[in-house]
Each structure stands twice: as structure tokens, then as C-alpha cells.
Scaffold this active site. Structure first.
Site, PDB file in Angstrom:
ATOM      1  N   SER A  79       0.854  -1.204   0.000  1.00 37.17           N
ATOM      2  CA  SER A  79       0.000   0.000   0.000  1.00 37.17           C
ATOM      3  C   SER A  79       0.880   1.242   0.000  1.00 37.17           C
ATOM      4  CB  SER A  79      -0.872   0.025   1.259  1.00 37.17           C
ATOM      5  OG  SER A  79      -1.554   1.267   1.349  1.00 37.17           O
ATOM      6  N   TYR A  89      -0.968  -0.341  10.432  1.00 35.63           N
ATOM      7  CA  TYR A  89      -1.101  -0.698   9.006  1.00 35.63           C
ATOM      8  C   TYR A  89       0.080  -0.174   8.184  1.00 35.63           C
ATOM      9  CZ  TYR A  89      -3.424  -1.011   4.385  1.00 35.63           C
ATOM     10  OH  TYR A  89      -3.757  -1.282   3.072  1.00 35.63           O
ATOM     11  N   LYS A 118       2.615  -2.597   6.147  1.00 36.59           N
ATOM     12  CA  LYS A 118       2.781  -2.632   4.690  1.00 36.59           C
ATOM     13  C   LYS A 118       4.226  -2.296   4.298  1.00 36.59           C
ATOM     14  CE  LYS A 118      -1.402  -3.755   3.124  1.00 36.59           C
ATOM     15  NZ  LYS A 118      -1.655  -5.058   2.479  1.00 36.59           N
TER      16      LYS A 118
HETATM   17  N1  LIG Z   1      -8.665  -0.389  -1.644  1.00 35.79           N
HETATM   18  C1  LIG Z   1      -7.616   0.396  -1.482  1.00 35.79           C
HETATM   19  O1  LIG Z   1      -7.698   1.638  -1.624  1.00 35.79           O
HETATM   20  C2  LIG Z   1      -6.276  -0.198  -1.116  1.00 35.79           C
HETATM   21  C3  LIG Z   1      -5.185   0.664  -1.103  1.00 35.79           C
HETATM   22  C4  LIG Z   1      -3.937   0.155  -0.785  1.00 35.79           C
HETATM   23  C5  LIG Z   1      -3.783  -1.200  -0.494  1.00 35.79           C
HETATM   24  N2  LIG Z   1      -4.871  -2.023  -0.509  1.00 35.79           N
HETATM   25  C6  LIG Z   1      -4.638  -3.447  -0.195  1.00 35.79           C
HETATM   26  O2  LIG Z   1      -5.176  -4.237  -1.230  1.00 35.79           O
HETATM   27  C7  LIG Z   1      -5.560  -5.505  -0.715  1.00 35.79           C
HETATM   28  C8  LIG Z   1      -6.987  -5.804  -1.137  1.00 35.79           C
HETATM   29  O3  LIG Z   1      -7.831  -4.783  -0.636  1.00 35.79           O
HETATM   30  P1  LIG Z   1      -9.328  -4.538  -1.132  1.00 35.79           P
HETATM   31  O4  LIG Z   1      -9.493  -3.074  -1.281  1.00 35.79           O
HETATM   32  O5  LIG Z   1      -9.669  -5.428  -2.271  1.00 35.79           O
HETATM   33  O6  LIG Z   1     -10.103  -4.962   0.202  1.00 35.79           O
HETATM   34  P2  LIG Z   1     -11.351  -5.910   0.459  1.00 35.79           P
HETATM   35  O7  LIG Z   1     -12.358  -5.767  -0.635  1.00 35.79           O
HETATM   36  O8  LIG Z   1     -11.780  -5.657   1.870  1.00 35.79           O
HETATM   37  O9  LIG Z   1     -10.694  -7.366   0.369  1.00 35.79           O
HETATM   38  C9  LIG Z   1      -9.806  -7.822   1.358  1.00 35.79           C
HETATM   39  C10 LIG Z   1      -9.884  -9.325   1.406  1.00 35.79           C
HETATM   40  O10 LIG Z   1      -8.992  -9.797   2.442  1.00 35.79           O
HETATM   41  C11 LIG Z   1      -9.584 -10.936   3.027  1.00 35.79           C
HETATM   42  N3  LIG Z   1      -9.218 -11.090   4.437  1.00 35.79           N
HETATM   43  C12 LIG Z   1      -9.261 -10.137   5.412  1.00 35.79           C
HETATM   44  N4  LIG Z   1      -8.880 -10.680   6.585  1.00 35.79           N
HETATM   45  C13 LIG Z   1      -8.610 -11.998   6.343  1.00 35.79           C
HETATM   46  C14 LIG Z   1      -8.186 -13.090   7.153  1.00 35.79           C
HETATM   47  N5  LIG Z   1      -7.928 -12.940   8.475  1.00 35.79           N
HETATM   48  N6  LIG Z   1      -8.010 -14.309   6.579  1.00 35.79           N
HETATM   49  C15 LIG Z   1      -8.256 -14.483   5.253  1.00 35.79           C
HETATM   50  N7  LIG Z   1      -8.648 -13.485   4.424  1.00 35.79           N
HETATM   51  C16 LIG Z   1      -8.828 -12.267   4.970  1.00 35.79           C
HETATM   52  C17 LIG Z   1     -11.086 -10.717   2.968  1.00 35.79           C
HETATM   53  O11 LIG Z   1     -11.655 -11.989   2.793  1.00 35.79           O
HETATM   54  P3  LIG Z   1     -13.129 -12.362   3.357  1.00 35.79           P
HETATM   55  O12 LIG Z   1     -14.059 -11.374   2.708  1.00 35.79           O
HETATM   56  O13 LIG Z   1     -13.332 -13.749   2.904  1.00 35.79           O
HETATM   57  O14 LIG Z   1     -13.068 -12.198   4.850  1.00 35.79           O
HETATM   58  C18 LIG Z   1     -11.278  -9.818   1.747  1.00 35.79           C
HETATM   59  O15 LIG Z   1     -11.780 -10.548   0.643  1.00 35.79           O
HETATM   60  C19 LIG Z   1      -5.346  -5.436   0.801  1.00 35.79           C
HETATM   61  O16 LIG Z   1      -4.112  -6.035   1.137  1.00 35.79           O
HETATM   62  C20 LIG Z   1      -5.315  -3.939   1.076  1.00 35.79           C
HETATM   63  O17 LIG Z   1      -4.560  -3.639   2.233  1.00 35.79           O
HETATM   64  C21 LIG Z   1      -6.118  -1.559  -0.820  1.00 35.79           C
END
Ligand SMILES: NC(=O)c1ccc[n+]([C@@H]2O[C@H](COP(=O)([O-])OP(=O)(O)OC[C@H]3O[C@@H](n4cnc5c(N)ncnc54)[C@H](OP(=O)(O)O)[C@@H]3O)[C@@H](O)[C@H]2O)c1
Length: 267
Positions: free
Chosen positions: A144, A157, A161
Site C-alpha cells: 500500500s 497498518y 505494509k
Molecule cells: N482499496 C484500497 O484503496 C487499497 C489501497 C492500498 C492497499 N490495498 C490493499 O489491497 C488488498 C486488497 O484490498 P481490497 O481493497 O480489495 O479490500 P477488500 O475488498 O476488503 O478485500 C480484502 C480481502 O482480504 C480478506 N481477508 C481479510 N482478513 C482476512 C483473514 N484474516 N483471513 C483471510 N482473508 C482475509 C477478505 O476476505 P473475506 O471477505 O473472505 O473475509 C477480503 O476478501 C489489501 O491487502 C489492502 O490492504 C487496498
């Protein structure tokens, strides 16, 4: 034409789903056979729907479940994925969560949980997958921009990261002699279920867009395309790198300082 055997964590999330679909589309273009194990924390309709979507798109797909903060689950997920796929050529460690909290207030449990999911899980998944990935496989983890720049309110966080990025650089050096490449993708502001509540407020969305040199909030597909590239043969000489996908926002801070020359007038 190389077969793709992939485990993708956080697969039912916004970025995870887009990654799965991008890998299937890339395999289709390359004429490659693809098998995907899509990992979620628990079974449910979202995982069933994703598996059906990937199957309809031409992949052999299955759902695997486990809590990535549990070390045993990490090894079990890799074992199930390896069995379904008949080996692994790619691990995408995408699952993560931000868990806001200031350092003055965070509990030790919150700190440990954030590191367990965002850092330790990638190490344990990659370690379990290492024998399967040897000889040309790769790992891509999702970091991130909060790991590049301090982010007040994200006390665990941001450090987690940042540690993830260094973990992957470290793995890249340690496993290069096995032919395993390890890279990270570093998203900026991306609209997904994780951040949807913020972008539903049109005024906050507009204020954020102003900060992005490319003038829009990122899409899950923007991140997925970077993952697909790093997983592809086109990146076969790329390892230990962090590909920032943020529309230029993280480098934009100095342009916001008042009293400095602004953009040159268009000619
Ligand atoms: N969106 C942004 O702006 C952004 C920016 C920078 C970085 N990121 C990073 O990108 C990645 C994906 O994010 P996203 O935006 O797609 O978020 P998201 O839609 O909330 O997806 C995150 C996924 O992580 C899984 N997860 C969370 N805790 C878990 C656990 N204890 N064990 C197994 N699975 C787990 C969840 O699975 P379940 O639903 O099955 O629980 C969920 O499907 C993350 O690493 C996040 O930090 C996102």
C-alpha cells in the site's frame, strides 16, 4: 504457452476478484491453461459466485478457506491449492485489512493482528509454496502507499505494509537462486468494498480526485493489471520490485506547497 497454477488470497474482495479475472484473461490471450484456487476467510455465496465466474471465463477454479492470521491455515491453504492445481506457478498474497488506530491508543492485540494478516501471512504462504514455485514461479504481494508514507491514524497498518515490501525484497534475494521471483504492487486510492463508504460521499471523492495527477480514483482493475504483468513472462527479469499504482498521488506532495511555481502554462 505456459500453464498457470495460481493461489490468490482475499479473492472475493474488490482487488482480489479483479486479479483472478485478469489472470484468466491473460491466460486466454496467451493460450495458456489456467487453474486457480481462490482463497477467502470463510465459505459463502461470494466465494461460490467467484468460482462460478472464473469457471465461466475458462479457468478451472476452486474455493479454499482459512483465516490467514492462523499460521496453520496458511500452510493448509497452500496444500489445498497445490493439490487442486497440480502444483503452483503463482502466489498472489492480496488479503489485507487496514485496522485504523493511532499508536497512542492501539492495543498489542490490534498491532499483532495487523502484522499477522498484512505481513506474516505472506511469509508463511510463500514459505509453504516455495517447493512448488521453484524453477520459474513467482509471488506477488499487495502492499500500500500507506507503507511508503506515514499515514496518521494507521499506526500498525503503515508499518505493516512497509514491512511487507521489505519482506518481499528479502525473499526475492533469498530465493532468486531457485528461480522464484518476488514482487509487490503498491496501490494508491482504489475504490473497492474496503473503501466504498468513503467514495459514496461525492464531495470526499471529488476532494480526493483533485490530489491525483491522473485525476481519478483507481479501479481494482488498475491494480490487477500490474499483478498480471508481474506474474507474466514479460516480467521474467523483474524481482524484488515494488510497482506503485496510484495515479501519481504519492509523489504529488511537493506540488501542493504554496508559493512555488505551479504547472507550466500549456503552449
Ligand atoms: N482499496 C484500497 O484503496 C487499497 C489501497 C492500498 C492497499 N490495498 C490493499 O489491497 C488488498 C486488497 O484490498 P481490497 O481493497 O480489495 O479490500 P477488500 O475488498 O476488503 O478485500 C480484502 C480481502 O482480504 C480478506 N481477508 C481479510 N482478513 C482476512 C483473514 N484474516 N483471513 C483471510 N482473508 C482475509 C477478505 O476476505 P473475506 O471477505 O473472505 O473475509 C477480503 O476478501 C489489501 O491487502 C489492502 O490492504 C487496498
Amino acid at each position: 504457452m505456459t500453464a498457470v497454477r495460481a493461489l490468490v488470497t482475499g479473492a472475493t474482495g474488490g482487488i482480489g476478484r479483479a486479479i483472478c479475472l485478469a489472470l484468466v484473461e491473460q491466460a486466454r490471450r496467451d493460450g495458456a491453461d489456467i487453474r486457480i484456487a481462490a482463497a477467502a476467510s470463510r465459505p459463502g455465496p461470494a466465494l461460490d459466485a467467484l468460482v462460478a465466474e472464473l469457471t465461466a471465463a475458462g479457468a478451472a477454479a476452486t474455493g479454499v478457506c482459512g483465516d490467514l492470521t492462523d499460521p496453520d491455515s496458511c500452510a493448509a491453504l497452500v496444500a489445498q491449492a497445490g493439490e487442486f492445481c497440480g502444483g503452483l506457478t503463482l502466489l498472489v498474497s492480496n488479503a489485507g485489512a487496514s485496522g485504523p488506530g493511532r499508536l497512542a491508543d492501539l492495543s498489542v492485540e490490534q498491532w499483532d493482528a495487523t502484522f499477522a494478516l498484512n505481513v506474516r501471512a505472506t511469509w508463511l504462504l510463500a514459505r509453504a509454496a516455495r517447493p512448488l514455485l521453484a524453477g520459474g514461479g513467482s509471488v506477488v504481494a499487495i502492499a500500500s502507499m500507506s507503507g511508503l508514507h506515514p499515514h496518521p491514524g494507521y499506526g500498525a497498518y503503515s508499518p505493516a505494509k512497509a514491512a511487507l515490501t521489505m519482506l518481499c525484497r528479502q525473499l526475492a534475494q533469498e530465493w532468486a537462486d531457485m528461480g522464484i521471483r518476488v514482487n509487490t504492487v503498491c496501490p494508491g486510492m482504489i475504490r473497492t468494498p474496503l473503501t466504498e463508504a468513503v467514495y459514496r460521499d461525492e464531495s470526499v471523492k471529488a476532494q480526493r480526485e483533485v490530489l491525483v495527477p491522473l485525476a481519478r480514483i483507481g479501479r481494482a482493475e488498475d491494480v490487477a493489471a500490474a499483478v498480471a504483468y508481474l506474474a507474466s513472462a514479460g516480467a521474467s527479469y523483474v524481482t524484488g520490485q515494488n510497482l506503485v499504482v496510484d495515479g501519481g498521488v504519492a509523489d504529488h506532495m511537493l506540488a501542493l506547497i504554496p508559493g512555488r511555481p505551479q504547472k507550466a502554462a500549456a503552449t
